[in-house]
Motif scaffolding. Sequence first.
Motif, PDB file in Angstrom:
ATOM      1  N   ALA A  89      65.760  53.569  -0.667  1.00 32.90           N
ATOM      2  CA  ALA A  89      65.083  52.338  -0.273  1.00 32.90           C
ATOM      3  C   ALA A  89      66.014  51.169   0.028  1.00 32.90           C
ATOM      4  O   ALA A  89      65.650  50.284   0.795  1.00 32.90           O
ATOM      5  N   ASP A  90      67.173  51.130  -0.557  1.00 30.78           N
ATOM      6  CA  ASP A  90      68.057  49.983  -0.385  1.00 30.78           C
ATOM      7  C   ASP A  90      69.064  50.229   0.729  1.00 30.78           C
ATOM      8  O   ASP A  90      70.258  50.348   0.494  1.00 30.78           O
ATOM      9  N   GLU A  91      68.557  50.298   1.928  1.00 30.89           N
ATOM     10  CA  GLU A  91      69.420  50.523   3.089  1.00 30.89           C
ATOM     11  C   GLU A  91      69.660  49.188   3.789  1.00 30.89           C
ATOM     12  O   GLU A  91      68.712  48.494   4.151  1.00 30.89           O
ATOM     13  N   PRO A  92      70.915  48.825   3.979  1.00 28.34           N
ATOM     14  CA  PRO A  92      71.179  47.556   4.664  1.00 28.34           C
ATOM     15  C   PRO A  92      70.763  47.644   6.137  1.00 28.34           C
ATOM     16  O   PRO A  92      71.024  48.634   6.811  1.00 28.34           O
ATOM     17  N   VAL A  93      70.089  46.616   6.591  1.00 31.75           N
ATOM     18  CA  VAL A  93      69.624  46.560   7.971  1.00 31.75           C
ATOM     19  C   VAL A  93      70.436  45.502   8.692  1.00 31.75           C
ATOM     20  O   VAL A  93      70.339  44.319   8.364  1.00 31.75           O
ATOM     21  N   PRO A  94      71.254  45.903   9.667  1.00 31.20           N
ATOM     22  CA  PRO A  94      72.045  44.904  10.387  1.00 31.20           C
ATOM     23  C   PRO A  94      71.141  43.947  11.167  1.00 31.20           C
ATOM     24  O   PRO A  94      70.225  44.371  11.853  1.00 31.20           O
TER      25      PRO A  94
END
Length: 87
Positions: free
Chosen positions: A9-14
Motif C-alpha cells: 500500500a505504501d507506494e510512492p507516487v511521483p
Amino acid sequence: LRDLWSALADEPVPGGARWRYVFGSVLVYLFLQQIALGVLLATAYSPSVSQAWASTAYIQDRMAMGWFLRGLHHHGSSAMVIVVLLH
C-alpha cells in the motif's frame, strides 16, 4: 503483516496522487469480484441445452440472494468495460 501491508500500500507516487490513478485498483477489484461471483454462480448453473434456462431461473428465483449475486455479476461486467476504457 504490517511489512506486507506497507509493501503493498505504501507506494510512492511521483507527482502526487491523482483521481486517474484509482482506475487500476478499481479494475483489479472488479476482476476479483467477477471471479468470486462467477464461481458462486457456477455452483448452481447447468450449461446443458435442456437445463440452462431452468438453472438460471433457479438462481434468479429460488437461490438465497441469487438475484442479487446475478445482478452484481451482470453490472460488474458492464462496470469493468467502462473502467477499462477510463484506465
